[in-house]
Design an enzyme around this catalytic site. Structure first.
Site: not given
Ligand code: ITT
Length: 200
Positions: A72, A155
């Site tokens: 994460d 990104f």
């Protein structure tokens, strides 16, 4: 060959981890969550990167009976007390709307001068075994936030984070240059000894 599950449907992350494991001399068969379409996505209900990575890794290890790895990650801005943090992917309201997330963050930092624009990408990488054994490690990439985006690679918030010691943003680095210094690269590489020890 030991099968390792990577708890993501993100093909880029799978490619990245394959390269890191191969560099480390590990020969695991690495498969993504897409190999198990019947297993539902895990809700990220934790309040830290480590908690969310562990939640995902345990869920996949339990459901598949194989060791599983999950990560994460997010962007933490000093002057915002670490936000957007675990909420990075949905900062502007819709999960994964990178442009809206970046635009909102730039607007929030509109009047903040350069010396106060420190931030870092953070990543927690977790390994879980079907018997409940777990390991979690973290990696960081520290830098400064630009006032306008630059670059088209990568990104998320890559176009506005300029790593310390670099004159370019993350979106102006090649994928190999970014992997070498990135939070995700560091976290996954730090997890390699545990993979060798526990999931060999
Ligand atoms: P999963 O399916 O693996 O959960 P995800 O796209 O939700 O993939 P993360 O939870 O790891 O990815 O990342 C959360 C957000 O943090 C991501 O949408 C970006 O906005 C930001 N982020 C994380 N790593 C980044 C990176 O290397 N460059 C730019 N932004 C990043």
């Amino acid at each position: 060959m030991t099968r390792l599950i990577l708890a993501t449907r993100n093909a880029g992350k799978i490619t990245e981890l394959r390269a890191i494991l191969a560099d480390a001399g590990l020969t695991h068969e690495l498969v993504g969550a897409d190999a198990y379409p019947e297993i539902p996505d895990v809700k990220e209900t934790g309040v830290t990167f480590a908690e969310n990575a562990l939640l995902k890794a345990h869920a996949l290890a339990q459901a598949t009976g194989h060791p599983a790895i999950a990560d994460d990650s997010g962007l933490c801005v000093d002057v915002l007390g670490g936000a957007p943090g675990i909420f990075s992917a949905r900062w502007a309201g819709r999960h994964g709307d990178d442009q809206a997330n970046l635009d909102l963050l730039l607007a929030q930092l509109g009047d903040i001068s350069d010396p106060h624009r420190a931030a870092h990408f953070a990543c927690a990488a977790a390994l879980a075994l079907p018997d409940g054994t777990e390991r979690v490690v973290e990696g960081r990439l520290t830098g400064t936030l630009r006032t306008a985006p630059a670059g088209t690679n990568g990104f998320g918030y890559d176009p506005i984070l300029q790593p310390d010691g670099s004159a370019r943003t993350c979106a102006e680095l090649s994928p190999a240059e970014k992997n070498e210094i990135s939070h995700r690269g560091k976290a996954f590489r730090a997890l390699v000894p545990a993979i060798g020890e526990l999931a060999g």
